[in-house]
Scaffold this active site. Structure first.
Site, PDB file in Angstrom:
ATOM      1  N   ARG A  58       0.833  -1.215   0.000  1.00  0.00           N
ATOM      2  CA  ARG A  58       0.000   0.000   0.000  1.00  0.00           C
ATOM      3  C   ARG A  58       0.865   1.262   0.000  1.00  0.00           C
ATOM      4  O   ARG A  58       0.508   2.273  -0.608  1.00  0.00           O
ATOM      5  CB  ARG A  58      -0.935  -0.003   1.214  1.00  0.00           C
ATOM      6  CG  ARG A  58      -2.028  -1.057   1.085  1.00  0.00           C
ATOM      7  CD  ARG A  58      -2.998  -1.030   2.249  1.00  0.00           C
ATOM      8  NE  ARG A  58      -3.691   0.232   2.379  1.00  0.00           N
ATOM      9  CZ  ARG A  58      -4.312   0.632   3.491  1.00  0.00           C
ATOM     10  NH1 ARG A  58      -4.320  -0.141   4.559  1.00  0.00           N
ATOM     11  NH2 ARG A  58      -4.923   1.802   3.540  1.00  0.00           N
ATOM     12  N   HIS A 106      -6.530   7.720  11.647  1.00  0.00           N
ATOM     13  CA  HIS A 106      -6.076   6.327  11.541  1.00  0.00           C
ATOM     14  C   HIS A 106      -4.599   6.194  11.219  1.00  0.00           C
ATOM     15  O   HIS A 106      -4.151   5.116  10.826  1.00  0.00           O
ATOM     16  CB  HIS A 106      -6.925   5.581  10.505  1.00  0.00           C
ATOM     17  CG  HIS A 106      -8.366   5.422  10.926  1.00  0.00           C
ATOM     18  ND1 HIS A 106      -9.375   5.112  10.058  1.00  0.00           N
ATOM     19  CD2 HIS A 106      -8.935   5.540  12.154  1.00  0.00           C
ATOM     20  CE1 HIS A 106     -10.528   5.036  10.725  1.00  0.00           C
ATOM     21  NE2 HIS A 106     -10.284   5.311  11.994  1.00  0.00           N
TER      22      HIS A 106
HETATM   23  P1  OAD Z   1     -15.212   2.713   2.933  1.00  0.00           P
HETATM   24  O1  OAD Z   1     -14.598   1.843   1.892  1.00  0.00           O
HETATM   25  O2  OAD Z   1     -15.936   2.049   4.046  1.00  0.00           O
HETATM   26  O3  OAD Z   1     -16.253   3.711   2.246  1.00  0.00           O
HETATM   27  C1  OAD Z   1     -15.886   4.432   1.091  1.00  0.00           C
HETATM   28  C2  OAD Z   1     -17.005   5.404   0.742  1.00  0.00           C
HETATM   29  O4  OAD Z   1     -16.577   6.119  -0.398  1.00  0.00           O
HETATM   30  C3  OAD Z   1     -18.341   4.734   0.393  1.00  0.00           C
HETATM   31  O5  OAD Z   1     -19.398   5.405   1.056  1.00  0.00           O
HETATM   32  C4  OAD Z   1     -18.431   4.918  -1.126  1.00  0.00           C
HETATM   33  O6  OAD Z   1     -19.782   5.085  -1.574  1.00  0.00           O
HETATM   34  C5  OAD Z   1     -17.640   6.199  -1.327  1.00  0.00           C
HETATM   35  N1  OAD Z   1     -17.029   6.384  -2.655  1.00  0.00           N
HETATM   36  C6  OAD Z   1     -16.628   5.456  -3.544  1.00  0.00           C
HETATM   37  N2  OAD Z   1     -16.107   6.047  -4.645  1.00  0.00           N
HETATM   38  C7  OAD Z   1     -16.175   7.387  -4.416  1.00  0.00           C
HETATM   39  C8  OAD Z   1     -15.797   8.544  -5.169  1.00  0.00           C
HETATM   40  N3  OAD Z   1     -15.226   8.463  -6.376  1.00  0.00           N
HETATM   41  N4  OAD Z   1     -16.013   9.756  -4.631  1.00  0.00           N
HETATM   42  C9  OAD Z   1     -16.585   9.872  -3.395  1.00  0.00           C
HETATM   43  N5  OAD Z   1     -16.970   8.817  -2.657  1.00  0.00           N
HETATM   44  C10 OAD Z   1     -16.765   7.592  -3.149  1.00  0.00           C
HETATM   45  O7  OAD Z   1     -14.049   3.683   3.465  1.00  0.00           O
HETATM   46  P2  OAD Z   1     -14.017   4.558   4.798  1.00  0.00           P
HETATM   47  O8  OAD Z   1     -15.369   4.983   5.221  1.00  0.00           O
HETATM   48  O9  OAD Z   1     -12.987   5.593   4.606  1.00  0.00           O
HETATM   49  O10 OAD Z   1      -9.589   2.052   8.739  1.00  0.00           O
HETATM   50  O11 OAD Z   1     -13.469   3.477   5.820  1.00  0.00           O
HETATM   51  C11 OAD Z   1     -13.204   3.849   7.137  1.00  0.00           C
HETATM   52  C12 OAD Z   1     -12.084   3.024   7.694  1.00  0.00           C
HETATM   53  O12 OAD Z   1     -12.364   1.636   7.490  1.00  0.00           O
HETATM   54  C13 OAD Z   1     -10.754   3.218   7.019  1.00  0.00           C
HETATM   55  O13 OAD Z   1     -10.063   4.359   7.476  1.00  0.00           O
HETATM   56  C14 OAD Z   1     -10.012   1.952   7.371  1.00  0.00           C
HETATM   57  C15 OAD Z   1     -11.121   0.931   7.223  1.00  0.00           C
HETATM   58  O14 OAD Z   1     -11.073  -0.156   8.085  1.00  0.00           O
HETATM   59  C16 OAD Z   1      -8.449   1.466   9.127  1.00  0.00           C
HETATM   60  O15 OAD Z   1      -7.754   0.800   8.369  1.00  0.00           O
HETATM   61  C17 OAD Z   1      -8.108   1.702  10.561  1.00  0.00           C
END
Ligand code: OAD
Length: 234
Positions: A58, A106
């Site tokens: 990554r 994070h």
């Molecule tokens: P997720 O993968 O859970 O969610 C990603 C979000 O981005 C979803 O709501 C999608 O609909 C949206 N999305 C996808 N493509 C997009 C685009 N082009 N523009 C805007 N939005 C888009 O990721 P996070 O919510 O960031 O933690 O996940 C939270 C945490 O879960 C991360 O920080 C990580 C993971 O476990 C750790 O590793 C500690």
């Protein structure tokens, strides 16, 4: 619009258009079950090579991508507003786009730290993204060098500060996060009832809808343009 304190909460979706995978989407990182194990404190302890290889992959990928228009438009808002970006992302794309006040809940992939005490500032330092972290590399205190990242099973520091910042935001904007992960997902509860609140995400956002957020149901780059138009009406 006069000078405001604008607070953004961002997640993996904001970096998707730069080429970094999200976690829970169709091709998300966590759809591969072993990846969730590799990203855990257990794996770092019992099978460090697998954990470090996962992060080395990554880290290398991060060295190959660039901030996108969404990161850049957020950074540009600093010219006219007081800005804070609270991000769940471990990439440095907000900083590379020019944002100067970024809180990483994070951790940060560009840094390394001690395995004995993740938050001991003596051992937190920048480390080249293209240099793999190997089993046996010394953090400086005799412990295994590790990425400065919150792994599954580890505590998230800094939430109280983030909550206070959200509480006093004049405008609050959520971009590209599924809001599935505690405690960062609870930040949306701390924005004041009366302030303008926006969410940019192509997916359904029922929690934000219930709290009266204006939802731009589109990608981060397109949504940021729509947000700037909406700001003209404030
Ligand atoms: P997720 O993968 O859970 O969610 C990603 C979000 O981005 C979803 O709501 C999608 O609909 C949206 N999305 C996808 N493509 C997009 C685009 N082009 N523009 C805007 N939005 C888009 O990721 P996070 O919510 O960031 O933690 O996940 C939270 C945490 O879960 C991360 O920080 C990580 C993971 O476990 C750790 O590793 C500690």
């Amino acid at each position: 619009m006069t000078r405001q304190h604008i607070v953004f909460l961002t997640g993996a979706g904001i970096s998707a258009e730069s080429g970094l995978s999200t976690f829970r989407g169709k091709d998300g990182l966590w759809t591969k079950e072993e990846f969730q194990y590799f990203a855990s404190a257990d794996c770092l302890y019992y099978e460090p090579e697998k954990c470090l290889d996962f992060y080395n992959m990554r880290r290398k990928k991060l060295s190959e991508v660039e901030p996108n228009v969404a990161h850049r438009l957020i950074a540009e808002l600093e010219k006219e507003h007081e800005m804070t970006v609270i991000t769940q992302n471990v990439d440095d794309l907000h900083e590379r786009a020019g944002s100067t006040k970024v809180i990483h809940l994070h951790g940060e992939m560009t840094k390394v730290c001690s395995s004995n005490n993740r938050y001991d500032p003596k051992y937190i330092r920048e480390y080249p993204l293209t240099t793999p972290i190997k089993v046996g590399d010394d953090a400086g205190d005799g412990s295994q060098l590790r990425p400065f990242i919150v792994m599954f099973g580890e505590y998230v520091f800094g939430m109280e500060v983030a909550e206070e910042i959200v509480k006093y935001a004049d405008i609050f904007v959520v971009v590209g996060t599924s809001l599935m992960v505690y405690p960062a997902n609870n930040l949306i509860l701390h924005a004041h009832k009366e302030v303008p609140k926006f969410v940019i995400d192509p997916g359904e956002m029922p929690k934000c809808d219930a709290l009266g957020y204006t939802h731009f149901k589109t990608t981060a780059t397109e949504g940021m343009k729509q947000l700037l138009e909406a700001f003209k009406e404030l």
